[in-house]
Design an enzyme around this catalytic site. Structure first.
Site, PDB file in Angstrom:
ATOM      1  N   ASP A 173      17.354 -40.023   8.402  1.00 55.98           N
ATOM      2  CA  ASP A 173      16.481 -40.250   7.244  1.00 55.98           C
ATOM      3  C   ASP A 173      16.373 -39.003   6.371  1.00 55.98           C
ATOM      4  OD1 ASP A 173      16.186 -42.557   8.633  1.00 55.98           O
ATOM      5  OD2 ASP A 173      14.147 -42.157   9.315  1.00 55.98           O
ATOM      6  N   SER A 214       8.145 -40.912   5.528  1.00 54.12           N
ATOM      7  CA  SER A 214       7.768 -39.630   6.152  1.00 54.12           C
ATOM      8  C   SER A 214       8.884 -38.604   6.016  1.00 54.12           C
ATOM      9  CB  SER A 214       7.376 -39.826   7.613  1.00 54.12           C
ATOM     10  OG  SER A 214       8.434 -40.430   8.314  1.00 54.12           O
ATOM     11  N   SER A 258      11.513 -45.176   5.180  1.00 58.01           N
ATOM     12  CA  SER A 258      11.429 -43.780   5.570  1.00 58.01           C
ATOM     13  C   SER A 258      10.685 -42.847   4.618  1.00 58.01           C
ATOM     14  CB  SER A 258      12.853 -43.260   5.777  1.00 58.01           C
ATOM     15  OG  SER A 258      12.795 -42.097   6.495  1.00 58.01           O
ATOM     16  N   GLY A 281      10.484 -49.583   6.755  1.00 60.07           N
ATOM     17  CA  GLY A 281      11.748 -49.020   7.222  1.00 60.07           C
ATOM     18  C   GLY A 281      12.522 -48.290   6.136  1.00 60.07           C
ATOM     19  N   TYR A 287       9.741 -46.999  20.016  1.00 57.65           N
ATOM     20  CA  TYR A 287      10.916 -46.270  19.529  1.00 57.65           C
ATOM     21  C   TYR A 287      11.294 -45.173  20.528  1.00 57.65           C
ATOM     22  CZ  TYR A 287      13.861 -43.410  16.480  1.00 57.65           C
ATOM     23  OH  TYR A 287      14.904 -42.691  15.952  1.00 57.65           O
ATOM     24  N   GLY A 335       5.876 -48.555   5.856  1.00 54.23           N
ATOM     25  CA  GLY A 335       6.033 -49.490   6.980  1.00 54.23           C
ATOM     26  C   GLY A 335       7.152 -50.502   6.833  1.00 54.23           C
ATOM     27  N   ASP A 376      21.567 -42.604  15.683  1.00 64.77           N
ATOM     28  CA  ASP A 376      21.589 -41.265  15.054  1.00 64.77           C
ATOM     29  C   ASP A 376      21.004 -40.200  15.962  1.00 64.77           C
ATOM     30  OD1 ASP A 376      18.929 -42.157  14.737  1.00 64.77           O
ATOM     31  OD2 ASP A 376      18.665 -41.014  12.887  1.00 64.77           O
ATOM     32  N   GLU A 423       8.548 -34.120  12.594  1.00 66.35           N
ATOM     33  CA  GLU A 423       8.241 -35.514  12.986  1.00 66.35           C
ATOM     34  C   GLU A 423       8.073 -35.595  14.494  1.00 66.35           C
ATOM     35  OE1 GLU A 423       9.353 -39.067  11.375  1.00 66.35           O
ATOM     36  OE2 GLU A 423      10.177 -38.291   9.501  1.00 66.35           O
ATOM     37  N   HIS A 474      19.702 -46.957  15.471  1.00 74.76           N
ATOM     38  CA  HIS A 474      19.416 -46.421  16.814  1.00 74.76           C
ATOM     39  C   HIS A 474      20.636 -45.755  17.430  1.00 74.76           C
ATOM     40  CE1 HIS A 474      15.220 -47.427  17.786  1.00 74.76           C
ATOM     41  NE2 HIS A 474      15.388 -48.356  16.859  1.00 74.76           N
TER      42      HIS A 474
END
Ligand code: GLA
Length: 394
Positions: free
Chosen positions: A166, A120, A118, A116, A217, A114, A37, A154, A35
């Site tokens: 990511d 996507s 990454s 973490g 988020y 799901g 980046d 995204e 948290h």
């Protein structure tokens, strides 16, 4: 990693034709720097051996058609069919960026969703790269531009206001090194993973799904940005919070209203932990790295507030396991996975026993796997031959 042959076979079974190209993009695990980046902080991820492999063929007509091994029964979907947000809108946006009008795309993934890791972002890199390679434009975007375009997709199509970590890790990752990314300058340096020799990295799934993850988020991202805006105001202005010392930022945090005080504390201390962890990794100080993971988790729990009671429990249980040097929630949070650093190799019996106790305490079914580092995104041209995207787009 799904190999070229499996990806090709999946494509053939879905589209009854040969693909023209395959592209692999890995998932990533973030060693530390969570948290920050999207706030210009530094982060220290590594690309892992698991990822997404795409097989693609351009077609003269028929629009964009996609099949995914993640949705086996669903066959081929047309990208024209659905609304403005969601996985299909995300793919459509990625394809649009490249200017491609008509193609068939088969997606295979061995990344557990799901947790973490990454997936996507890996899709975001692979779709663009495969299409760019086929379209043969005279001017190619830079590797960084490809990362930024995937990040924007995204934001718009998945509604997550994520940072650049990511996508960057998936594209620039290397098998034997972690990436120390400066998300403000969008530059990086490599740090050898040899400092982790004799240790293993585990991903322990909490079994808690990340349902609220996207909305929570975004809330956290907005709070952190606001805390930094107020800090800049209090400190006579700055373009990036790293222009000020840890002490200055902590002093300002004291005077901010809750929860912005703790959010600022998280950003400032997590940034420092990234630097300390990088030094510990370079010096092969595994114990030091373990302590920093534990401190990072406490900050994510208390200051950033992205953990859950179940995940805190899992982290505590792991930290009490003798070979475990440290553990923490990994990724965006609000469910998902825990990263644990172990001395030596994992002992399946004691981990299964731990997960049994975790289940008895929380009702959740956890799971664990050892993570291996892997190379960054690449184009696969056939049996065993590949070309790094970072080099191709440099
Ligand atoms: C998600 C986002 C990243 C980063 C992490 C938290 O993975 O996609 O950009 O913000 O959460 O560190």
């Amino acid at each position: 990693m799904i190999n070229w042959q499996d990806s090709r076979d999946f494509f053939c079974s879905q589209f009854q034709a040969e693909p023209e190209i395959c592209c692999f993009a890995p998932g990533r695990v973030n060693l530390i720097g969570e948290h920050i980046d999207y706030a210009g902080g530094q982060v220290l991820p590594l690309s892992i051996s698991l990822g997404v492999t795409l097989a693609v063929r351009l077609t003269a007509e028929g629009g964009l058609r996609v099949a995914s091994s993640l949705y086996p029964g669903q066959g081929v979907a047309s990208l024209e069919e659905t609304g403005r947000q969601g996985p299909v809108a995300y793919l459509r946006e990625l394809v649009r960026i490249t200017g491609c009008l008509s193609a068939e795309i088969a997606i295979c993934s061995d990344l557990p969703p799901g947790r973490g890791l990454s997936s996507s972002a890996a899709v975001g890199i692979a779709v663009q790269a495969a299409l760019l390679a086929l379209l043969e434009e005279d001017v190619l975007p830079s590797a960084r531009a490809v990362c930024r375009a995937a990040q924007r997709a995204e934001h718009t199509a998945l509604g997550t206001h994520c940072g650049l970590m990511d996508q960057y890790a998936s594209l620039f990752g290397r098998e034997t090194e972690a990436l120390l990314i400066d998300t403000w300058q969008q530059t990086h340096e490599y740090i050898p993973l040899s400092g982790l020799e004799g240790c293993s990295l585990l991903l322990v799934d909490s079994g808690q799904s990340r349902e609220l993850a996207d909305s929570e988020y975004n809330t956290r991202q907005a709070e952190l940005q606001e805390a930094l805006r107020l800090a800049a105001e209090a400190l006579g202005g700055f373009t990036c919070f790293r222009e000020r010392t840890l002490e200055q930022l902590l002093e300002v945090a004291e005077g901010l209203p809750a929860p912005l005080d703790s959010r600022l504390r998280h950003v400032a201390t997590e940034q420092q932990r990234v630097l300390d962890f990088s030094a510990a990794l370079q010096g092969g100080n595994a114990k030091g790295m373990g302590c920093l993971l534990i401190a990072s988790h406490s900050s994510m729990r208390d200051d950033c507030e992205v953990s859950t009671p179940q995940i805190d429990r899992l982290v505590d249980m792991l930290c009490n396991l003798p070979p475990c040097l440290g553990a923490r929630l990994v990724g965006g949070g609000f469910g998902g996975g825990v990263l644990a650093l172990l001395r030596g190799s994992p002992d399946p019996a004691s981990l299964d026993d731990l997960l049994g106790k975790y289940h008895a305490a929380t009702g959740l079914q956890g799971d664990w796997q050892q993570l291996q580092s892997g190379h960054g995104a690449c184009l696969l041209a056939g049996k065993g031959s590949w070309r790094s995207l970072a080099e191709w787009l440099s």
